[in-house]
Design a protein around this motif. Sequence first.
Motif, mmCIF file in Angstrom:
data_model
loop_
_atom_site.group_PDB
_atom_site.id
_atom_site.type_symbol
_atom_site.label_atom_id
_atom_site.label_comp_id
_atom_site.label_asym_id
_atom_site.label_seq_id
_atom_site.Cartn_x
_atom_site.Cartn_y
_atom_site.Cartn_z
ATOM 1 N N UNK A 121 0.632 -0.880 0.207
ATOM 2 C CA UNK A 121 -0.364 0.245 -0.005
ATOM 3 C C UNK A 121 0.977 1.422 0.026
ATOM 4 N N UNK A 122 2.235 1.562 0.546
ATOM 5 C CA UNK A 122 2.726 2.153 0.921
ATOM 6 C C UNK A 122 4.123 2.027 0.194
ATOM 7 N N UNK A 123 4.719 2.606 -0.465
ATOM 8 C CA UNK A 123 5.991 2.483 -0.591
ATOM 9 C C UNK A 123 7.021 3.866 -0.793
ATOM 10 N N UNK A 124 8.749 3.720 -0.513
ATOM 11 C CA UNK A 124 9.172 4.871 -0.791
ATOM 12 C C UNK A 124 10.684 5.822 -1.467
ATOM 13 N N UNK A 125 10.788 6.688 -1.425
ATOM 14 C CA UNK A 125 11.425 7.139 -1.973
ATOM 15 C C UNK A 125 12.320 8.340 -1.367
ATOM 16 N N UNK A 126 13.371 7.863 -1.424
ATOM 17 C CA UNK A 126 14.991 8.819 -0.770
ATOM 18 C C UNK A 126 15.411 10.059 -2.081
ATOM 19 N N UNK A 127 15.303 11.309 -1.326
ATOM 20 C CA UNK A 127 15.899 12.202 -2.130
ATOM 21 C C UNK A 127 17.064 13.384 -1.550
ATOM 22 N N UNK A 149 12.677 4.761 -9.619
ATOM 23 C CA UNK A 149 12.393 3.387 -8.562
ATOM 24 C C UNK A 149 11.528 4.285 -6.986
ATOM 25 N N UNK A 150 11.198 3.217 -7.115
ATOM 26 C CA UNK A 150 10.651 3.339 -5.070
ATOM 27 C C UNK A 150 11.361 2.038 -4.182
ATOM 28 N N UNK A 156 15.274 1.176 3.315
ATOM 29 C CA UNK A 156 16.562 1.416 2.245
ATOM 30 C C UNK A 156 16.383 2.885 1.126
ATOM 31 N N UNK A 157 15.125 3.666 1.747
ATOM 32 C CA UNK A 157 14.940 4.630 0.658
ATOM 33 C C UNK A 157 15.437 6.268 1.224
ATOM 34 N N UNK A 169 15.872 13.388 2.467
ATOM 35 C CA UNK A 169 13.986 13.174 2.920
ATOM 36 C C UNK A 169 13.392 12.154 2.653
ATOM 37 N N UNK A 170 12.687 11.359 3.471
ATOM 38 C CA UNK A 170 12.362 10.568 2.508
ATOM 39 C C UNK A 170 10.590 10.510 2.188
ATOM 40 N N UNK A 171 9.932 10.349 0.953
ATOM 41 C CA UNK A 171 8.540 10.803 -0.088
ATOM 42 C C UNK A 171 7.671 8.993 0.864
#
Length: 208
Positions: A121-127, A149-150, A156-157, A169-171
Amino acid sequence: MIRLCGDHGYVDGESCPVCANEGRHVLDDDRRTRLSTFVSGALRHFPDDVGLSLDANGWVAYDALVDAVCQKYSWAERDHVDAVVATDPKGRFERREGAIRAAYGHSVDVTLDATDSMVPDRLYHGTARRTLDSISEEGLRPMGRQQVHLSATVEDAREVGRRHDADPVVLVVDADALVRDGLDVDKRGHDTYTVDYVPPAYLTTLSE
């Protein structure tokens, strides 16, 4: 390092995690990293430069990849390539009879078939923090890769984000809503998911 257990194949570390057999030493950490980086680059970004010809779906003959590796590194052997591919911690490579491809991360033009894996349901993206303003306006775009990429976990993000910012920051990505609204999200490798684009409405910033 990578070792070869007679009963359980290639394994990470000083001994086999299943039977504790020390087995045979195959690659130390330094050479493993160098070889893995080269194989990833050859299959994702610069196949032509090392004499490889990917098909439309990113596959190339495994023997051709081994030859390219051995030409790059005088110490390299087929056993080393086998070990790196088999133990990659993120599942970056897909191997089938006589062929191999990168599972994700391409900048060259290939078409990866869709997968039927369940999407969390939820994934994450680090930026990097400096990108937040543009992301809030434009969403997540591939930026040099074929797809966004998620990550499956916050950890991991954050690790991915540290490639661009010491304090990333992690989205949080509402992957359930993405799928319900018709955007294709596919699992690639062990814990990586890909999508063509994530609009801003599906993104929130993880509370710290």
